[in-house]
Design a protein around this motif. Structure first.
Motif, mmCIF file in Angstrom:
data_model
loop_
_atom_site.group_PDB
_atom_site.id
_atom_site.type_symbol
_atom_site.label_atom_id
_atom_site.label_comp_id
_atom_site.label_asym_id
_atom_site.label_seq_id
_atom_site.Cartn_x
_atom_site.Cartn_y
_atom_site.Cartn_z
ATOM 1 N N UNK A 2 35.614 82.831 24.716
ATOM 2 C CA UNK A 2 35.374 83.571 25.950
ATOM 3 C C UNK A 2 35.913 82.772 27.143
ATOM 4 N N UNK A 3 36.643 83.444 28.014
ATOM 5 C CA UNK A 3 37.149 82.804 29.221
ATOM 6 C C UNK A 3 36.038 82.746 30.264
ATOM 7 N N UNK A 4 35.721 81.551 30.762
ATOM 8 C CA UNK A 4 34.549 81.420 31.623
ATOM 9 C C UNK A 4 34.875 81.168 33.089
ATOM 10 N N UNK A 5 35.980 80.495 33.387
ATOM 11 C CA UNK A 5 36.258 80.100 34.757
ATOM 12 C C UNK A 5 37.465 80.840 35.319
ATOM 13 N N UNK A 6 37.286 81.489 36.457
ATOM 14 C CA UNK A 6 38.401 82.190 37.090
ATOM 15 C C UNK A 6 39.498 81.212 37.495
ATOM 16 N N UNK A 7 39.118 80.024 37.901
ATOM 17 C CA UNK A 7 40.098 79.031 38.336
ATOM 18 C C UNK A 7 41.024 78.599 37.205
ATOM 19 N N UNK A 8 40.623 78.865 35.963
ATOM 20 C CA UNK A 8 41.424 78.439 34.825
ATOM 21 C C UNK A 8 42.387 79.487 34.300
ATOM 22 N N UNK A 9 42.313 80.715 34.832
ATOM 23 C CA UNK A 9 43.179 81.773 34.304
ATOM 24 C C UNK A 9 44.573 81.670 34.904
ATOM 25 N N UNK A 10 45.560 82.166 34.160
ATOM 26 C CA UNK A 10 46.942 82.165 34.622
ATOM 27 C C UNK A 10 47.408 83.566 34.997
ATOM 28 N N UNK A 11 46.699 84.571 34.529
ATOM 29 C CA UNK A 11 47.055 85.946 34.859
ATOM 30 C C UNK A 11 46.867 86.190 36.348
ATOM 31 N N UNK A 12 47.889 86.719 36.999
ATOM 32 C CA UNK A 12 47.872 86.831 38.458
ATOM 33 C C UNK A 12 46.941 87.923 38.956
ATOM 34 N N UNK A 13 46.716 88.971 38.165
ATOM 35 C CA UNK A 13 45.746 89.988 38.558
ATOM 36 C C UNK A 13 44.337 89.418 38.558
ATOM 37 N N UNK A 14 44.008 88.671 37.524
ATOM 38 C CA UNK A 14 42.685 88.046 37.463
ATOM 39 C C UNK A 14 42.507 87.034 38.588
ATOM 40 N N UNK A 15 43.578 86.339 38.931
ATOM 41 C CA UNK A 15 43.515 85.375 40.032
ATOM 42 C C UNK A 15 43.237 86.056 41.367
ATOM 43 N N UNK A 16 43.773 87.274 41.547
ATOM 44 C CA UNK A 16 43.646 87.971 42.823
ATOM 45 C C UNK A 16 42.323 88.698 42.993
ATOM 46 N N UNK A 29 35.788 88.898 28.416
ATOM 47 C CA UNK A 29 37.170 88.450 28.307
ATOM 48 C C UNK A 29 37.291 87.433 27.174
ATOM 49 N N UNK A 30 38.103 87.751 26.196
ATOM 50 C CA UNK A 30 38.293 86.850 25.056
ATOM 51 C C UNK A 30 39.753 86.429 24.974
ATOM 52 N N UNK A 31 39.967 85.126 24.868
ATOM 53 C CA UNK A 31 41.318 84.576 24.801
ATOM 54 C C UNK A 31 41.802 84.576 23.353
ATOM 55 N N UNK A 32 42.938 85.250 23.127
ATOM 56 C CA UNK A 32 43.475 85.359 21.776
ATOM 57 C C UNK A 32 44.965 85.023 21.766
ATOM 58 N N UNK A 102 52.420 84.331 22.956
ATOM 59 C CA UNK A 102 51.667 83.375 23.764
ATOM 60 C C UNK A 102 50.182 83.599 23.613
ATOM 61 N N UNK A 103 49.527 83.984 24.716
ATOM 62 C CA UNK A 103 48.087 84.246 24.709
ATOM 63 C C UNK A 103 47.768 85.405 25.642
ATOM 64 N N UNK A 104 46.728 86.148 25.287
ATOM 65 C CA UNK A 104 46.226 87.222 26.144
ATOM 66 C C UNK A 104 44.716 87.120 26.260
ATOM 67 N N UNK A 105 44.202 87.599 27.388
ATOM 68 C CA UNK A 105 42.765 87.786 27.550
ATOM 69 C C UNK A 105 42.466 89.256 27.292
ATOM 70 N N UNK A 106 41.616 89.522 26.320
ATOM 71 C CA UNK A 106 41.331 90.879 25.868
ATOM 72 C C UNK A 106 39.981 91.342 26.404
ATOM 73 N N UNK A 107 39.938 92.607 26.841
ATOM 74 C CA UNK A 107 38.681 93.206 27.271
ATOM 75 C C UNK A 107 38.615 94.617 26.681
ATOM 76 N N UNK A 108 37.433 95.046 26.293
ATOM 77 C CA UNK A 108 37.291 96.383 25.737
ATOM 78 C C UNK A 108 37.470 97.430 26.825
ATOM 79 N N UNK A 109 37.974 98.585 26.426
ATOM 80 C CA UNK A 109 38.146 99.686 27.363
ATOM 81 C C UNK A 109 36.818 100.089 27.996
#
Length: 237
Positions: A2-16, A29-32, A102-109
């Motif tokens: 599970x992704x826990x910290x917003x500061x650690x994400x690289x996805x620009x939408x999540x950053x914004x 959010x699960x990192x796969x 690479x890697x993706x963060x997955x979330x259910x619909x």
């Protein structure tokens, strides 16, 4: 994981996202890891998960009467599977698969829809991103109609380069023909043209960008408009 910290994400939408909006999504959010050509969204099938790319990128491909052509590229600037979910249409007629692993963060619909229903600011951000994907798709249609193959190849390489940390783009000539909607011989000739001008270096399964500024100059108006709109709508610049 599970992704826990917003500061650690690289996805620009999540950053914004605001801290509160990110908190709505974070618990699910699960990192796969992803692999080359892994299908994320199947055409005409219900979208049950959405994918925030962290590393690598995904192709959005239309398949009409056996003819395949790429209509979009989604990397860490975006979200895979958004359109049918946000617009409440369940599915879409496109195949979305991993082009660069690479890697993706997955979330259910279900979780994503609940978060968007709770937050108007999250919905606004997603609608603005959806607008950027429409601009990209329309610019792709314009490029395919108005520019030569070598110019379109320069644009496509820049789009991929934007979504990578290095200069190596994993791709075969066969795959390029699908991405550009041309025969393999046409894709090969375009690669040779760019290579002869010292813009790229091609080897089996990989193209290395040598001169990005030269690719931008060759692409001319074929590249830059969707990118500028993303900066305006998402990053406020």
């Amino acid at each position: 994981m599970v992704q826990s910290q917003q500061s650690g994400v690289r996805n620009r939408l999540l950053q914004r996202m605001s801290v509160d909006d990110y908190a709505l999504l974070q618990p699910c959010l699960k990192l796969l890891p992803t692999r080359m050509r892994q299908t994320l969204i199947r055409p005409y099938e219900p979208v049950t998960q959405l994918f925030f790319p962290e590393v690598g990128y995904t192709s959005v491909v239309a398949d009409v009467a056996g003819s395949r052509i790429e209509v979009g590229v989604i990397g860490r600037e975006g979200l895979v599977g958004l359109s049918p979910v946000l617009l409440d249409s369940v599915s879409a007629p496109y195949h979305e698969f991993v082009q660069c692993p690479g890697e993706v963060l997955v979330v259910s619909t279900a979780h994503f829809r609940a978060a968007v229903d709770r937050s108007s600011t999250l919905r606004t951000l997603m609608l603005r991103y959806l607008q950027t994907t429409l601009i990209q798709a329309r610019h792709t249609a314009y490029a395919n109609a108005a520019y030569t193959i070598d110019v379109r190849l320069a644009r496509w390489l820049l789009i991929c380069h934007d979504r990578l940390d290095g200069d190596d783009i994993p791709v075969t000539h066969e795959f390029l023909s699908i991405m550009l909607g041309v025969r393999r011989s046409g894709a090969t000739l375009a690669v040779q043209t760019l290579e002869s001008n010292l813009l790229i270096k091609a080897r089996r399964g990989c193209i290395t960008v040598l001169n990005r500024e030269g690719l931008v100059a060759l692409a001319d108006g074929c590249y830059g408009v969707p990118e500028a709109e993303y900066a305006r709508l998402i990053e406020g610049s």
